[in-house]
Structure formats: structure tokens, C-alpha cells
Scaffold this motif. Structure first.
Motif, PDB file in Angstrom:
ATOM      1  N   SER A 104     157.029   7.155  47.736  1.00  0.00           N
ATOM      2  CA  SER A 104     156.784   6.675  49.098  1.00  0.00           C
ATOM      3  C   SER A 104     158.073   6.302  49.809  1.00  0.00           C
ATOM      4  O   SER A 104     159.139   6.210  49.214  1.00  0.00           O
ATOM      5  N   HIS A 105     157.948   6.082  51.111  1.00  0.00           N
ATOM      6  CA  HIS A 105     159.026   5.486  51.894  1.00  0.00           C
ATOM      7  C   HIS A 105     158.472   4.242  52.597  1.00  0.00           C
ATOM      8  O   HIS A 105     157.277   4.142  52.868  1.00  0.00           O
ATOM      9  N   LEU A 106     159.368   3.314  52.872  1.00  0.00           N
ATOM     10  CA  LEU A 106     158.994   2.028  53.475  1.00  0.00           C
ATOM     11  C   LEU A 106     159.672   1.899  54.824  1.00  0.00           C
ATOM     12  O   LEU A 106     160.842   2.286  54.987  1.00  0.00           O
ATOM     13  N   LYS A 107     158.950   1.370  55.783  1.00  0.00           N
ATOM     14  CA  LYS A 107     159.492   1.127  57.115  1.00  0.00           C
ATOM     15  C   LYS A 107     159.354  -0.362  57.431  1.00  0.00           C
ATOM     16  O   LYS A 107     158.288  -0.948  57.241  1.00  0.00           O
ATOM     17  N   LEU A 108     160.446  -0.961  57.888  1.00  0.00           N
ATOM     18  CA  LEU A 108     160.455  -2.360  58.314  1.00  0.00           C
ATOM     19  C   LEU A 108     160.734  -2.386  59.812  1.00  0.00           C
ATOM     20  O   LEU A 108     161.824  -2.039  60.258  1.00  0.00           O
ATOM     21  N   LYS A 109     159.725  -2.780  60.599  1.00  0.00           N
ATOM     22  CA  LYS A 109     159.816  -2.745  62.050  1.00  0.00           C
ATOM     23  C   LYS A 109     160.005  -4.156  62.595  1.00  0.00           C
ATOM     24  O   LYS A 109     159.234  -5.057  62.272  1.00  0.00           O
ATOM     25  N   THR A 110     161.035  -4.349  63.422  1.00  0.00           N
ATOM     26  CA  THR A 110     161.301  -5.660  64.009  1.00  0.00           C
ATOM     27  C   THR A 110     161.526  -5.523  65.512  1.00  0.00           C
ATOM     28  O   THR A 110     162.117  -4.548  65.982  1.00  0.00           O
ATOM     29  N   GLN A 111     161.058  -6.519  66.259  1.00  0.00           N
ATOM     30  CA  GLN A 111     161.317  -6.629  67.688  1.00  0.00           C
ATOM     31  C   GLN A 111     161.653  -8.075  68.016  1.00  0.00           C
ATOM     32  O   GLN A 111     161.040  -8.998  67.468  1.00  0.00           O
ATOM     33  N   GLU A 112     162.620  -8.257  68.924  1.00  0.00           N
ATOM     34  CA  GLU A 112     163.038  -9.597  69.323  1.00  0.00           C
ATOM     35  C   GLU A 112     163.026  -9.726  70.848  1.00  0.00           C
ATOM     36  O   GLU A 112     163.469  -8.815  71.553  1.00  0.00           O
TER      37      GLU A 112
END
Length: 232
Positions: A104-112
Motif C-alpha cells: 500500500s501507499h499512505l497519504k497524509l493530508k494537512t490544511q492550515e
């Protein structure tokens, strides 16, 4: 933050580099606006514990992703800011047992969304809302010969109030060193770098960034896990 502290942090942690535009905006005059674009190569690591108490850790491979930000001055030493980053890894073996293997691949999504206040010519503080979530997409193979399947997992989006500080200092007429750190409950975000003016209103940027989030959980899993990304 003292100038010497900024330079010491930059020297100690600048192990890899990134390419983008612009050090932190230092002029909060009304209408003064800066756009930041960074092509960042980051790795992602996740670790946690299973229901039986056994611990696990997965180191995903590095992959380059686009990071975007915009800061606009409001006047009276205030500015507003948006930052967005979707750190997506390469594929890795995230679990394997007697029955199946998940690649698998992992995605870490952030917004500020931040409000900044300039204390003096070198230091600004900020507070705002940070939103983050993790997503995993896996190709599952079975040892009994069954056809492989694709599975997707997503954590619940979390919203936290963060507080941070930005410091910068001129190394020469066109060169600036800077450092930034923001913290919230179960969230840490920091960056150190150096920028060089290469044309009017354009700067070439070299920096290193790290993000760490704690106590994430996928919708179909009772166990919590931590995730971090850092790099180019």
C-alpha cells in the motif's frame, strides 16, 4: 526567538533540501501577498499497536508532492495565511501474515488557516485551525490463490487549534535564514531553511520540514496509530 537560536536550529537540522519559492512573508502591509510553491520529496512513517498489544511500524518510500501556500497582509502587523500539503508515499509492504499481504501507499493530508501577528522585524506569532487526515490504498494478495483485491482506508478528519512562531534573520542583503514551528494537540509542524533572492519578487528556497500527527484511526479499525512525514 534570538538570531543565534534560529541559525543553530538551521545548522543542526538541515540534512536534506527542498526547492520552492519564498521565505516567510515579512511585510504585513495591507494587500501585500506572497505565494509559496514547493516540490517536496518526503518519506512517511506510521507506527502503532494491534489489538493483541503487539507493536508495528511501516516505513514508506519517498515520493515528491506539491506544497502550496499563500499569505496576505492585512495591515497593523496582521496577516492571514493558507497552507496545504498532501504528502503521498510510494508503495510498501504495510502488513503480511499467513493468509494475506498488503502492499500500500499512505497519504497524509494537512490544511492550515492561520492569523499571523508581527512582533518585530524578525519574529511573528500565529494561531489558526489545522485539519489533517490519513488515507491508505492497498493491493491485497492472498496465499490461497484467491484473486487480489484493492482496499481503501481513511481516518476521520481532525481539526485542531494550533499556535506557532516564525523567526527570520538576514544573512546578507539577498539571503535570509528562517525557522518555523507550530503545535496543536497531537500535532507538530516545523520547518527550517534559507532563501536567496534571484529576481525582483522571486526567491529560491532551500528547506527541511517535518510533520507528526498522533492518535489517528481508520474507520474500520479500533487501534490508533501515529504518522510522520519529513524531508526534501
Amino acid at each position: 526567538m534570538k538570531k543565534t537560536a534560529i541559525l543553530t536550529m538551521a545548522a543542526a537540522t538541515m540534512l536534506t533540501t527542498s526547492v520552492g519559492f519564498a521565505s516567510p512573508l515579512n511585510d504585513y502591509s495591507a494587500g501585500k501577498t506572497q505565494v509559496d510553491l514547493t516540490w517536496r520529496s518526503s518519506d512517511i512513517k506510521a507506527n502503532g499497536a494491534d489489538e493483541d498489544g503487539s507493536s508495528w511500524e511501516t516505513q514508506f518510500g519517498k515520493k515528491s508532492n506539491l506544497e502550496f501556500g499563500i499569505t496576505s497582509g492585512l495591515g497593523n502587523n496582521f496577516a492571514i495565511q493558507y497552507n496545504g500539503y498532501n504528502a503521498k508515499s510510494k508503495d510498501a509492504v504495510s502488513w503480511s501474515d499467513d493468509d494475506e499481504t498488503g502492499i500500500s501507499h499512505l497519504k497524509l493530508k494537512t490544511q492550515e488557516f492561520n492569523v499571523l501577528y508581527k512582533l518585530n522585524k524578525n519574529v511573528s506569532v500565529y494561531t489558526g485551525l489545522v485539519t489533517y487526515k490519513a488515507e491508505e490504498n492497498a493491493n491485497v494478495s492472498y496465499t490461497d490463490g484467491s484473486p487480489s483485491t484493492t482496499e481503501s482506508y481513511s481516518s476521520k478528519s481532525k481539526k485542531k487549534i494550533q499556535f506557532g512562531v516564525i523567526g527570520s534573520t538576514k544573512l546578507s542583503e539577498k539571503t535570509t535564514a528562517y525557522a518555523q514551528v507550530g503545535v496543536a494537540s497531537n500535532f507538530t509542524n516545523w520547518k527550517v531553511g534559507v532563501s536567496q533572492e534571484i529576481a525582483p519578487n522571486v526567491e529560491f528556497n532551500v528547506d527541511y520540514r517535518g510533520i507528526k500527527v498522533k492518535e489517528l484511526a481508520f474507520d474500520d479499525d479500533d487501534g490508533n496509530f501515529d504518522a510522520s512525514t519529513k524531508g526534501l
